[in-house]
Motif scaffolding. Structure first.
Motif, mmCIF file in Angstrom:
data_model
loop_
_atom_site.group_PDB
_atom_site.id
_atom_site.type_symbol
_atom_site.label_atom_id
_atom_site.label_comp_id
_atom_site.label_asym_id
_atom_site.label_seq_id
_atom_site.Cartn_x
_atom_site.Cartn_y
_atom_site.Cartn_z
ATOM 1 N N ARG A 25 58.776 23.753 62.429
ATOM 2 C CA ARG A 25 59.319 22.477 61.992
ATOM 3 C C ARG A 25 59.433 22.451 60.470
ATOM 4 O O ARG A 25 58.483 22.719 59.763
ATOM 5 C CB ARG A 25 58.439 21.350 62.476
ATOM 6 C CG ARG A 25 58.994 20.018 62.120
ATOM 7 C CD ARG A 25 58.221 18.919 62.811
ATOM 8 N NE ARG A 25 59.189 17.903 63.109
ATOM 9 C CZ ARG A 25 59.410 17.375 64.286
ATOM 10 N NH1 ARG A 25 58.691 17.751 65.297
ATOM 11 N NH2 ARG A 25 60.310 16.466 64.458
ATOM 12 N N ARG A 26 60.621 22.128 59.989
ATOM 13 C CA ARG A 26 60.834 22.062 58.550
ATOM 14 C C ARG A 26 61.288 20.666 58.171
ATOM 15 O O ARG A 26 61.929 19.977 58.962
ATOM 16 C CB ARG A 26 61.911 23.070 58.130
ATOM 17 C CG ARG A 26 61.458 24.496 58.261
ATOM 18 C CD ARG A 26 62.526 25.416 57.757
ATOM 19 N NE ARG A 26 63.538 25.555 58.808
ATOM 20 C CZ ARG A 26 64.613 26.310 58.703
ATOM 21 N NH1 ARG A 26 64.842 26.962 57.598
ATOM 22 N NH2 ARG A 26 65.470 26.399 59.685
ATOM 23 N N ASP A 27 60.991 20.293 56.969
ATOM 24 C CA ASP A 27 61.446 19.011 56.447
ATOM 25 C C ASP A 27 62.597 19.285 55.498
ATOM 26 O O ASP A 27 62.412 19.886 54.446
ATOM 27 C CB ASP A 27 60.293 18.300 55.734
ATOM 28 C CG ASP A 27 60.656 16.888 55.350
ATOM 29 O OD1 ASP A 27 61.548 16.312 56.009
ATOM 30 O OD2 ASP A 27 60.059 16.364 54.389
ATOM 31 N N TRP A 28 63.791 18.874 55.897
ATOM 32 C CA TRP A 28 64.982 19.152 55.115
ATOM 33 C C TRP A 28 65.233 18.001 54.148
ATOM 34 O O TRP A 28 65.298 16.842 54.575
ATOM 35 C CB TRP A 28 66.199 19.302 56.027
ATOM 36 C CG TRP A 28 66.120 20.453 56.968
ATOM 37 C CD1 TRP A 28 65.532 20.475 58.185
ATOM 38 C CD2 TRP A 28 66.663 21.750 56.777
ATOM 39 N NE1 TRP A 28 65.676 21.692 58.773
ATOM 40 C CE2 TRP A 28 66.376 22.512 57.922
ATOM 41 C CE3 TRP A 28 67.381 22.354 55.747
ATOM 42 C CZ2 TRP A 28 66.767 23.828 58.068
ATOM 43 C CZ3 TRP A 28 67.778 23.668 55.905
ATOM 44 C CH2 TRP A 28 67.464 24.388 57.041
ATOM 45 N N PRO A 29 65.408 18.278 52.877
ATOM 46 C CA PRO A 29 65.777 17.215 51.930
ATOM 47 C C PRO A 29 67.162 16.672 52.276
ATOM 48 O O PRO A 29 68.025 17.411 52.768
ATOM 49 C CB PRO A 29 65.806 17.919 50.573
ATOM 50 C CG PRO A 29 65.102 19.207 50.765
ATOM 51 C CD PRO A 29 65.185 19.559 52.211
ATOM 52 N N PRO A 30 67.396 15.373 52.033
ATOM 53 C CA PRO A 30 68.705 14.791 52.395
ATOM 54 C C PRO A 30 69.888 15.502 51.745
ATOM 55 O O PRO A 30 70.943 15.635 52.361
ATOM 56 C CB PRO A 30 68.605 13.345 51.901
ATOM 57 C CG PRO A 30 67.152 13.067 51.780
ATOM 58 C CD PRO A 30 66.481 14.377 51.514
ATOM 59 N N GLU A 31 69.729 15.979 50.508
ATOM 60 C CA GLU A 31 70.838 16.658 49.829
ATOM 61 C C GLU A 31 71.215 17.941 50.555
ATOM 62 O O GLU A 31 72.388 18.296 50.672
ATOM 63 C CB GLU A 31 70.474 17.006 48.373
ATOM 64 C CG GLU A 31 70.023 15.844 47.520
ATOM 65 C CD GLU A 31 68.544 15.512 47.708
ATOM 66 O OE1 GLU A 31 67.723 16.425 47.918
ATOM 67 O OE2 GLU A 31 68.224 14.318 47.665
ATOM 68 N N VAL A 32 70.210 18.652 51.047
ATOM 69 C CA VAL A 32 70.463 19.906 51.765
ATOM 70 C C VAL A 32 71.148 19.609 53.095
ATOM 71 O O VAL A 32 72.101 20.295 53.487
ATOM 72 C CB VAL A 32 69.148 20.696 51.965
ATOM 73 C CG1 VAL A 32 69.375 21.927 52.822
ATOM 74 C CG2 VAL A 32 68.545 21.079 50.628
ATOM 75 N N LYS A 33 70.682 18.568 53.791
ATOM 76 C CA LYS A 33 71.303 18.195 55.063
ATOM 77 C C LYS A 33 72.787 17.885 54.863
ATOM 78 O O LYS A 33 73.640 18.374 55.603
ATOM 79 C CB LYS A 33 70.621 16.954 55.652
ATOM 80 C CG LYS A 33 69.340 17.200 56.359
ATOM 81 C CD LYS A 33 68.885 15.893 56.982
ATOM 82 C CE LYS A 33 67.606 16.050 57.746
ATOM 83 N NZ LYS A 33 67.193 14.796 58.387
ATOM 84 N N VAL A 34 73.078 17.079 53.839
ATOM 85 C CA VAL A 34 74.462 16.689 53.598
ATOM 86 C C VAL A 34 75.316 17.907 53.257
ATOM 87 O O VAL A 34 76.448 18.036 53.726
ATOM 88 C CB VAL A 34 74.529 15.622 52.472
ATOM 89 C CG1 VAL A 34 75.959 15.384 52.036
ATOM 90 C CG2 VAL A 34 73.896 14.328 52.935
ATOM 91 N N SER A 35 74.780 18.837 52.471
ATOM 92 C CA SER A 35 75.579 20.012 52.112
ATOM 93 C C SER A 35 75.834 20.908 53.327
ATOM 94 O O SER A 35 76.924 21.462 53.475
ATOM 95 C CB SER A 35 74.898 20.807 51.000
ATOM 96 O OG SER A 35 73.718 21.415 51.467
ATOM 97 N N ILE A 36 74.844 21.024 54.217
ATOM 98 C CA ILE A 36 75.036 21.840 55.425
ATOM 99 C C ILE A 36 76.051 21.178 56.351
ATOM 100 O O ILE A 36 76.931 21.836 56.916
ATOM 101 C CB ILE A 36 73.686 22.084 56.140
ATOM 102 C CG1 ILE A 36 72.778 22.957 55.268
ATOM 103 C CG2 ILE A 36 73.903 22.735 57.493
ATOM 104 C CD1 ILE A 36 71.365 23.112 55.800
#
Length: 151
Positions: A25-36
């Motif tokens: 389980r990883r915690d993705w920062p919102p900026e990374v989620k949006v870029s992916i």
């Protein structure tokens, strides 16, 4: 010998596993989620390929995309949708074949395939069009219109 599972907890543990280090389980920062998610909408690669490159499951990326769409709809602007127009016929262009200098080629006569009897059968200039039974009236009319337009 069978053992009842009603007394679970009375007997000692048979096997004990201890996990150390970071879990899956990883915690993705919102900026990374949006870029992916933006990368998955680019159209250069499939969503599965984008997910694999970021070491995640495609279902997770699909969930992120769905969540982002819901957020954007709640905020007002929607993602641009491509307008789907009505299906169009492409005109068929037949060019006469040039006679070859090689002598006549003997061909075996073609055997006709047995098929179910067609509801509509048209033959124009050696081109046969067969429309099966149960075809929609609009489809038949569209085929006839397309054939008329090419003459």
């Amino acid at each position: 010998m069978t053992k009842s599972y009603d007394d679970a907890g009375i007997s000692g543990a048979q096997r004990l596993e201890i996990f150390t280090g970071a879990g899956k389980r990883r915690d993705w920062p919102p900026e990374v989620k949006v870029s992916i998610v933006a990368e998955s909408y680019s159209g250069q690669e499939s969503i599965s390929a984008v997910a694999r490159r970021h070491a995640m499951y495609p279902s997770q990326l699909f969930t992120w995309r769905r969540e982002l769409c819901k957020q954007m709809q709640a905020q007002g602007p929607a993602l641009p949708a491509t307008p789907a127009g009505p299906p169009l016929f492409v005109p068929a262009v037949l060019e006469p074949s040039l006679p070859s200098d090689a002598g006549p080629v003997s061909r075996r006569p073609r055997r006709r395939r047995r098929s179910s009897p067609a509801a509509v059968e048209l033959e124009i200039d050696g081109v046969a069009v067969r429309i099966a039974r149960g075809a929609d009236k609009r489809l038949i009319a569209a085929v006839i219109q397309a054939l008329k337009a090419t003459r």
